[in-house]
Design a protein around this motif. Structure first.
Motif, mmCIF file in Angstrom:
data_model
loop_
_atom_site.group_PDB
_atom_site.id
_atom_site.type_symbol
_atom_site.label_atom_id
_atom_site.label_comp_id
_atom_site.label_asym_id
_atom_site.label_seq_id
_atom_site.Cartn_x
_atom_site.Cartn_y
_atom_site.Cartn_z
ATOM 1 N N SER A 31 0.835 -1.194 0.000
ATOM 2 C CA SER A 31 0.000 0.000 0.000
ATOM 3 C C SER A 31 0.872 1.246 0.000
ATOM 4 O O SER A 31 1.763 1.398 0.842
ATOM 5 N N SER A 33 -0.022 4.040 0.895
ATOM 6 C CA SER A 33 -0.298 4.769 2.134
ATOM 7 C C SER A 33 0.650 4.347 3.251
ATOM 8 O O SER A 33 0.976 5.161 4.134
ATOM 9 N N VAL A 36 3.778 6.353 2.657
ATOM 10 C CA VAL A 36 3.528 7.755 3.006
ATOM 11 C C VAL A 36 3.533 7.920 4.521
ATOM 12 O O VAL A 36 4.111 8.878 5.052
ATOM 13 N N SER A 40 6.048 10.282 6.546
ATOM 14 C CA SER A 40 5.424 11.512 7.026
ATOM 15 C C SER A 40 5.986 11.984 8.359
ATOM 16 O O SER A 40 5.831 13.147 8.722
ATOM 17 N N GLN A 47 12.401 13.571 3.742
ATOM 18 C CA GLN A 47 11.418 12.989 2.824
ATOM 19 C C GLN A 47 11.913 13.069 1.386
ATOM 20 O O GLN A 47 11.818 12.099 0.626
ATOM 21 N N GLU A 86 2.851 8.742 -6.705
ATOM 22 C CA GLU A 86 1.770 8.973 -5.754
ATOM 23 C C GLU A 86 2.323 9.341 -4.383
ATOM 24 O O GLU A 86 1.759 10.194 -3.678
ATOM 25 N N VAL A 87 3.431 8.721 -3.985
ATOM 26 C CA VAL A 87 4.062 9.069 -2.708
ATOM 27 C C VAL A 87 4.500 10.526 -2.717
ATOM 28 O O VAL A 87 4.243 11.279 -1.772
ATOM 29 N N LYS A 89 3.362 12.913 -4.498
ATOM 30 C CA LYS A 89 2.179 13.775 -4.538
ATOM 31 C C LYS A 89 1.544 13.889 -3.159
ATOM 32 O O LYS A 89 1.202 14.995 -2.704
ATOM 33 N N GLN A 90 1.381 12.755 -2.469
ATOM 34 C CA GLN A 90 0.719 12.784 -1.165
ATOM 35 C C GLN A 90 1.566 13.489 -0.113
ATOM 36 O O GLN A 90 1.030 14.087 0.827
ATOM 37 N N LEU A 91 2.889 13.411 -0.240
ATOM 38 C CA LEU A 91 3.768 14.109 0.704
ATOM 39 C C LEU A 91 3.905 15.585 0.370
ATOM 40 O O LEU A 91 4.531 16.335 1.110
ATOM 41 N N ARG A 92 3.327 15.980 -0.780
ATOM 42 C CA ARG A 92 3.375 17.377 -1.233
ATOM 43 C C ARG A 92 4.816 17.876 -1.310
ATOM 44 O O ARG A 92 5.145 18.961 -0.822
ATOM 45 N N GLN A 98 8.126 16.235 -7.810
ATOM 46 C CA GLN A 98 6.939 15.621 -8.404
ATOM 47 C C GLN A 98 7.086 15.483 -9.919
ATOM 48 O O GLN A 98 6.623 14.501 -10.515
#
Length: 295
Positions: A31, A33, A36, A40, A47, A86-87, A89-92, A98
């Protein structure tokens, strides 16, 4: 925020990042998530370093799979690429990070498309119109031959390959698109900060379909051969692209060195690893003499 994780936790995280790529490599957990969540708790710089290592590791595996013409391996690393994107992106993470991840996805997608087209060219993958299974009726099989070939959909969904509606497919970045044209299209899309497949595909199409010049008066334009297939520029036929891929692969390996502590290398494995590395380096040095600039 790094004090929320012990030195052991960080070492295990880095250890996961720098393991040598293989068919069963777990660069990302099942996953996204989970990855992430693990990252996080780190500060922004940590990161970025971790995701950079993920990108470098996965890119090395992808290039190795492409060089080996290992289509299942390319497909695997395409999935890894999407996970890394996706990682990020989710961690901004920062925009450049990106974009790096998005660029990796586009390269992985083209690698899959090229691999499928090459398989169709050499007869190992079904072409459009070919049947995999025989038709049958009440009297049994009607004479069609069972095909043992793979189908393109065994590797990627057909909607991703051909595109649906306004969505561009992977083939749009492959069919009739030379390696250098793809690189230019990719660079232009990155300059616009838009590395979506649709944007890269549009730019590829612009490179492969230049405006036609006005014909010379009284000179008839030749009729196109409707039955001729579109030109296909495969990876394995381009020595420059193969060598440049090895170049990028080595760069990725060198970047990974900063995450390796020489003192932590298993003493029982050191001799073997050193011998194999020196053997590879000697082969590279010998070949580079043949690629000297004064030839």
């Amino acid at each position: 925020m790094t004090d929320l994780m012990s030195d052991t936790d960080l070492a295990e995280l880095n250890g996961e990042v720098i393991e040598a790529p293989s068919r069963s490599v777990d660069v990302l957990p099942p996953s996204v998530s989970d990855k992430v969540a693990a990252l996080s708790v780190l500060d922004g710089e940590s990161q970025a370093r971790a995701v950079t290592a993920l990108l470098s590791h996965s890119r090395t595996g992808l290039l190795a799979a492409i060089a080996a013409q290992d289509l299942p391996g390319i497909v695997e690393f395409k999935a890894k690429a999407a996970g890394v994107q996706e990682v990020a992106k989710q961690l901004r993470l920062a925009k450049d990070m990106q974009l790096d991840a998005a660029e990796f996805v586009r390269r992985a997608e083209r690698g899959v498309g090229v691999g499928i087209r090459e398989g169709q060219a050499d007869g190992t993958i079904l072409k459009r119109g070919e049947k995999r299974h025989p038709r049958s009726n009440q009297f049994g099989v009607d004479g069609d031959t069972v095909s043992t070939k793979s189908a393109p959909s065994d590797f990627v969904k057909m909607d991703d390959l051909s595109g649906t509606g306004s969505s561009a497919g992977i083939y749009a970045m492959v069919d009739g698109v030379a390696a250098d044209q793809f690189e230019v299209a990719l660079a232009e899309a990155r300059a616009e900060s838009n590395l979506s497949r649709a944007n890269v595909a549009r730019k590829c199409k612009a490179k492969t379909n230049p405006p036609l010049a006005d014909p010379v008066p009284d000179t008839p334009r030749p009729e196109p051969d409707r039955g001729a297939p579109k030109p296909f520029h495969g990876f394995k036929k381009n020595s420059t692209e193969m060598l440049d891929s090895i170049n990028h692969m080595l760069q990725g390996a060198v970047q990974t060195l900063e995450f390796i502590d020489a003192d932590e290398v298993d003493p029982a494995q050191r001799s073997r690893i050193r011998t194999e590395l020196f053997t590879s380096l000697n082969v590279i040095r010998k070949f580079m003499k043949e690629v000297s600039c004064d030839r």
